[in-house]
Motif scaffolding. Structure first.
Motif: not given
Lengths: 275, 986
Positions: A236-237, A240-241, A256-257, A260-261
């Motif tokens: 997650x970080x 966003x980064x 972003x999703x 993560x996935x």
């Protein structure tokens, strides 16, 4: 959709290519497979005064492995590397990523180093180079230098290459024992520019994930052997980064999703290769 | 024919077209030889959606090497008449912008030169001054009374508004158990043929006549529009088509304004002119289907029976309502109740203009929009009433014993058995097995859905339907329009062989093959005996306004006309043969290359000998026969009447039926749709060539899948076009398209000579909504618009996005950030005052602006510069204009800038703050937002954000280097500048 006027130099020797680049500076452009450059010429997005063709230089046409590094010359096409018999054993990450580069037709002309030179933020080959901690060798009339991939890629279509230099080769560290590798990508259609591409390199103590298509260049992040919530938080970080871009194919949120996935799936797959 | 079993029609014979096409010997427009001296045209296009043209400077381009002519809007307006439209209005419409651009990609100037390279070089030298006007992009925004107006003559952006009422909809709604409605927005898409537009135009000043060869597909009613625009009688416009076409799907109707434009170019240049549209031009500015906003409501009984529909449609035809628009809206008017028996209908139709490319013919033509609303509504009714969607469809279908069935709005459904087709599809398409797969998938936590769509596919358009847009009084004044003349000629040559000529302009479908089958059957010959000529020449051939290739009219109308023409020739030949064979005319049959006496095969004449008689020995034929050499048939069906005074219109002659079933899964990780199974049942009447029917269905399905999942002609809020390459306009490839299961039921049309109906457009209508219904079922979604992108579906699946652990600026989910945005910080080894001074100093700016050639200080706070900007190999030259405002020396300022160049234009605003770092240096922080319009936005949208970031960071890095290295302040000059700047502000 016709290019502006340009001169074409088919370099007979590497020295000739260097001489043209030195003389013409930013008005010259190296052409190898032309799979990105020619459409840009036709649309007049690029208007170099001189094109220097390096595809007839035998010293640039080699794939060599020495000291744990696979060195791919600037005239080697993506399909030649994909067809190199040792590739799956010597660098499974590269073998997994190359089929995602364009289509069979474009790979037969497009070169490995051309993709590196073009530095598209979504491109698979620069991503693999960053994930593996590889490097690029640049040559000019009087000097040669090597640059690590993470310093070479500076932004969208921007690299550390100087006007008088050409990319001589890209160096991919070969697979190391005790390491697992995995590659995943999501695009709208087969062969499209990646919306998100992930390359994972893991060992029993380390986790590295490199992500393409999100920031303006491929970006790698290192962690220890994290799992569960800690891995989710770390991804997650990272998501966003990367300060994801927006375009007509994907919102920043969607990118972003996917970081993560897909990132999680890629790491898990790489760890499975360890066992 | 004595034996139907010998018939060629109905068999999948080898296509006569294919050998040449698959061996590279097709002859497309671009392959044709050119007349000596032919010049080449290139078109300069607007980078702006809406702007006034203040000036066009062409002198440098006119003087460039090889340039023969430059054509601007003023030249065209002087030599032509405004393009005629279906609705009269006090506005002008030209094939090129005159004084004002109204969409990105609108032609602004044409350069005609010795070759295309030189013509494009000349475009680079044309300078246009635009004055930006606020754009209107969304059709609902267009009807806002406060919206900017595109055409002052209209008084608003509504080009047409009509309301209709059939039956007693108010009573039906008042009495209904339920009132269920849906709002949909159908996006813009197109079928993107692989061959783009092409025109070869020449002008003969002796006869004041134009000869134009173009890959135009019809309808040839537009011949009249083109001739009028060129201000010549119809016989002074010879319009020809090439032998082969690289596809059209309706799109090549839209080449017609370029026929006018290139006609003028050829006239001005005094030489023939060739223009081939490139892909960027095609995607940006050819034509597309209309985007439409629809509110559709149904009055529904408790059991799901629909009693009334209320349509409210806002049709977006783009910047100009070009002929034949608003045909996309009215093509379906007789079919607004779809496959259902619904007697009460109200309709409100508004046609609006927006700052987008004008629309035109596109496969499905109005059907995709209508059925997206209607079949989503049927699904919504089932969901709302907790009924099985198949049951809701079943309860509403037109009963099998009611054909021909007149719809509430005037359409006549010619034949069908919708119930049988539906039940057969459920059985042979194995709905039960599909439902079991859904149960299993859902029990494993996967997202699986099943969707349905029932569709009536209209074909053979009534040339009078478009007049439904007029009031009955207006129609009376203008005179009736109706019918659909189909044309075919059968000719016999002196060796007795047969040539068929048709005015159908095939676009790759295989017309020549099927025509040969039809004529061979009529004359007892083999298809290989028949030569079919399909290219058109309005100067020589038999044709009419309905000629051309559209509204799936080939099988039903053109084949029918050929069948009738061959029948007439046969009748005449039988009269010649009868006395020679000593039998009555009625006893002559044509079998196996002979004319023979029925029941006595030995009493026969070879066909070729008989067919040559009129040429060699006319004296031997019956005295009153005239000849048996050439027969031309014009066939128009009597059922295609003009709209009634009650606005009832039978908009099409034939109506096929389609029932589709789709099972699909949505990936929880990525939101991507995977089609598991697709079943499509078709009743297209009599099938003439099964393999071609399968090809039509498969191709239509592939394009419809694109419309459902991938494709969109997307526009930015400023009207910039965003899908200028095939990397952005995503056409599905073989990798993405599953193979549908195709089923058939045949109920021949009683209205066509061969019983055939159209089949090419049905899946464009049924498949997008069927897939959407399946996705709605998978995700339990209420509202969903196309295309069904992974991003939309993943957002619908949830959950909410996790926030970052540390604090940072988070853009609200679902809100698109500006196209360009960024922020940064540099440390400068100089005081804030020194940095401030540098930012306002022309010499300093000239040295730090990336690629700056020339900088002019207009005032203390206003600069103009010539710059070469870009990243990597991508570079372009721009004229930049920068102003500084909100000056708070030496701590902050706002920079507003615009840059205009060959790759388009950029506009942006940045904010700079300077703070002392406490050690004699400065921390310079900046942020910016911006937008890019024109070619760069259309072809490189993916990379612009990154490119802008690089250029802006280069600027501030250069500033830091320059100011940090040369701390000598130029105080006096700075103070003088500042006073001037503040003076203007107060």
């Amino acid at each position: 959709m016709k290019p502006a006027r340009f001169d074409y130099v088919r370099a007979a020797t590497l020295a000739e290519a260097h001489a043209v680049l030195a003389a013409e500076g930013s008005d010259a452009r190296v052409i190898a497979g032309g799979q990105s450059l020619v459409p840009m010429l036709s649309m007049r997005l690029a208007r170099p005064r001189v094109l220097v063709d390096i595809m007839r230089l035998p010293e640039l046409a080699q794939i060599e492995e020495a000291d744990g590094v696979i060195r791919v010359g600037a005239a080697v096409s993506q399909s030649e590397l994909l067809d190199w018999p040792q590739l799956p054993a010597r660098q499974p990450l590269l073998a997994a990523a190359l089929p995602w580069v364009g289509h069979a037709q474009t790979r037969s002309r497009g070169t490995v180093c051309g993709s590196v030179a073009h530095a598209d933020p979504s491109a698979e080959i620069p991503l693999v180079l960053v994930a593996l901690g590889g490097g690029i060798t640049l040559s000019a009339r009087r000097r040669r230098r090597a640059v690590f991939a993470d310093r070479f890629f500076q932004g969208a279509m921007s690299t550390d290459r100087r006007d008088e230099e050409l990319i001589a080769s890209a160096s991919f560290p070969a697979a190391r024992s005790g390491h697992g590798y995995a590659f995943r990508e999501f695009g709208r259609r087969h062969g499209d520019f990646a919306i998100v591409a992930c390359a994972a390199v893991v060992s029993r103590h380390s986790t590295r994930l490199a992500v393409g298509g999100v920031a303006d260049r491929p970006v790698a992040r290192d962690w220890g052997n994290i799992a569960g919530d800690a891995l989710d938080d770390a991804l997650n970080e990272l998501a966003w980064d990367l300060d994801a871009r927006e375009d007509m194919h994907a919102t920043a949120r969607f990118r972003r999703d996917l970081v993560r996935r897909l990132g999680r799936e890629t790491i898990i797959e790489a760890r499975r290769c360890l066992a | 024919m004595s034996a139907a079993s010998h018939a060629w029609v109905g068999r999948s014979i080898e296509r006569v077209e294919d050998a040449a096409l698959v061996t590279g010997r097709g002859c497309y427009l671009d392959d044709l030889g050119l007349a000596p001296g032919t010049l080449h045209a290139a078109i300069l296009r607007s980078p702006h959606a809406h702007a006034g043209i203040k000036a066009i400077r062409t002198a440098a381009a006119a003087a460039a090497p090889g340039v023969a002519a430059l054509v601007t809007g003023a030249d065209v307006a002087r030599r032509t008449a405004s393009l005629a439209a279906a609705v009269r209005a006090p506005i002008k419409s030209w094939p090129i912008a005159v004084d004002r651009v109204r969409y990105v990609g609108e032609p602004v100037a044409v350069a005609v030169a010795a070759d295309r390279y030189l013509a494009e070089d000349a475009l680079d030298l044309i300078e246009v001054d635009y004055e930006l006007l606020p754009p209107v992009v969304d059709p609902r925004a267009a009807i806002d009374p406060e919206a900017p107006i595109l055409h002052e003559g209209l008084g608003s952006n509504i080009a047409s508004e009509r309301s209709f009422r059939y039956g007693d909809p108010e009573a039906a709604f008042a009495a209904a158990a339920h009132k269920i409605g849906i709002d949909v927005h159908y996006p813009r898409n197109s079928c993107t043929p692989i061959e783009t537009y092409g025109v070869l135009a020449s002008y003969d000043p002796q006869e004041d006549a134009y000869d134009i060869l173009a890959n135009f597909q019809g309808p040839f009613s537009l011949h009249a529009v083109i001739a009028r625009a060129l201000k010549v009688p119809g016989n002074r416009l010879r319009l020809r088509t090439p032998p082969d076409s690289g596809g059209s799907f309706g799109v090549k109707q839209g080449v017609f304004p370029y026929l006018v434009l290139m006609g003028v170019a050829a006239r001005m240049a005094g030489r023939p002119v060739k223009w081939i549209e490139d892909r960027l031009e095609h995607l940006t500015a050819s034509v597309s289907a209309t985007n439409r906003r629809i509110r559709l409501e149904a009055a529904v009984d408790a059991d799901g029976r629909v009693r009334a529909l209320a349509w409210d449609q806002i049709e977006d035809v783009g910047a100009h309502m070009r002929a034949p628009e608003p045909a996309t809206l009215y093509r379906m008017h007789g079919n607004l109740t779809g496959a259902y028996d619904i007697r009460h209908v109200s309709v409100r139709n508004r046609v609006v203009v927006t700052n987008k490319t004008p629309t035109g013919l596109n496969r499905g033509f109005g059907g995709p929009q209508v059925y997206y609303a209607l079949e989503r509504l049927i699904e919504r009714i089932a969901r709302s009433l907790q009924l099985d969607p198949v049951e809701v469809i079943r309860r509403n279908l037109v009963p099998a014993d009611r054909f021909p069935y007149r719809t509430a709005t005037g359409g006549v459904l010619d034949s069908g058995n919708y119930q049988q087709a539906l039940e057969q599809a459920l059985r042979d398409g194995s709905l039960g097995a599909l439902q079991a797969r859904r149960e299993k998938a859902r029990s494993e936590g996967r997202l699986y859905g099943i969707g349905f769509a029932a569709v009536v596919e209209p074909s053979v358009s009534n040339m009078g339907y478009i007049t439904t847009v007029l009031t009955p009084q207006e129609r009376h004044r203008a005179g009736a329009k109706n019918g659909a003349q189909a044309t075919a000629t059968i000719a016999l040559d002196p060796l007795g062989s047969v040539t068929a000529q048709i005015a159908s302009v095939p676009q790759g479908q295989g017309h020549r093959t099927v025509l040969a089958q039809v004529v061979a059957d009529a004359l007892g010959l083999k298809p290989s005996d028949i030569r079919v000529v399909a290219e058109m020449d309005t100067g020589r051939d038999a044709w009419s306004i309905a000629s051309g290739n559209y509204s799936s009219r080939f099988a039903a109308a053109v084949c029918g006309a050929a069948h009738l023409a061959a029948g007439r020739i046969k009748t005449r030949l039988a009269r010649i043969a009868a006395p020679q064979l000593n039998v009555a005319v009625e006893e002559i049959e044509f079998v196996a290359g002979t004319a023979r006496a029925r029941g006595n095969p030995d009493n026969a004449l070879p066909f070729a000998r008989l067919a040559a008689t009129s040429h060699w020995a006319p004296g031997t034929q019956p005295a009153d026969l005239d000849h048996a050499i050439r027969e031309t048939v014009f066939w128009t069906p009597g059922e295609l009447t003009a709209p009634t005074d009650g606005d009832e219109i039978n908009s099409s002659l034939c109506h096929g039926f389609i029932f589709d079933i789709c099972g699909l899964e949505v990936d929880r990780t990525t939101g991507a749709v995977r089609i598991d199974r697709y079943v499509t049942m078709h009743d297209c009447g009599r099938i003439l060539h099964p393999a071609m029917v399968a090809g039509q269905i498969t191709g239509g399905f592939a394009q419809a899948l694109g419309a459902a999942l991938y494709e969109e002609y997307a526009y930015a809020p400023d009207g910039s076009f965003l899908a200028g390459t095939f990397a952005d306009y995503l056409v599905p490839t073989a990798m993405e398209v599953p193979v549908p299961q195709i089923l058939h039921l045949e109920t021949p049309s009683p209205f066509t000579p061969l019983g055939a109906k159209g089949v090419g457009e049905g899946n464009s209508m049924s498949t997008p909504v069927c897939i959407a219904n399946a996705v709605a079922d998978a995700l339990d979604l209420h509202d969903i618009d196309l295309p069904l992108t992974p991003e939309k579906l993943l957002a619908a699946i949830g959950p909410a996005e996790p926030l970052p652990a540390n604090e940072r600026q988070v853009v609200a989910a679902g809100v698109r950030a500006p196209a360009l945005r960024g922020a940064g910080e540099v440390r400068v080894a100089a005081s804030p005052e020194a940095v401030w001074q540098a930012l306002l100093d022309a010499d300093t700016l000239a040295s730090i602006i990336p690629g700056c050639h020339d900088l002019e200080q207009v005032s203390a706070t206003h600069f103009r510069a010539e710059v070469t900007l870009g990243v990597g190999p991508a570079r372009g030259r721009y004229r930049a204009d920068v102003r500084l405002t909100d000056l708070l020396p030496p701590s902050s300022a706002t920079l507003t800038g615009r840059a205009v160049g060959g790759l388009g234009s950029a506009a942006g605003t940045g904010h700079v703050t300077l703070k002392s770092d406490g050690r004699g240096g400065t921390i310079l922080a900046f942020n910016y937002t911006g937008e890019i319009a024109g070619k760069a936005a259309a072809i490189a949208g993916r990379l612009l954000d990154g490119a802008a970031r690089i250029v802006i960071h280069q600027f501030f890095a250069a500033l830091a280097r320059r100011v940090g290295a040369s701390p000598t302040p130029k105080w006096r000059r700075w103070l003088g500048s500042m006073r001037g700047g503040f003076g203007r502000r107060s």
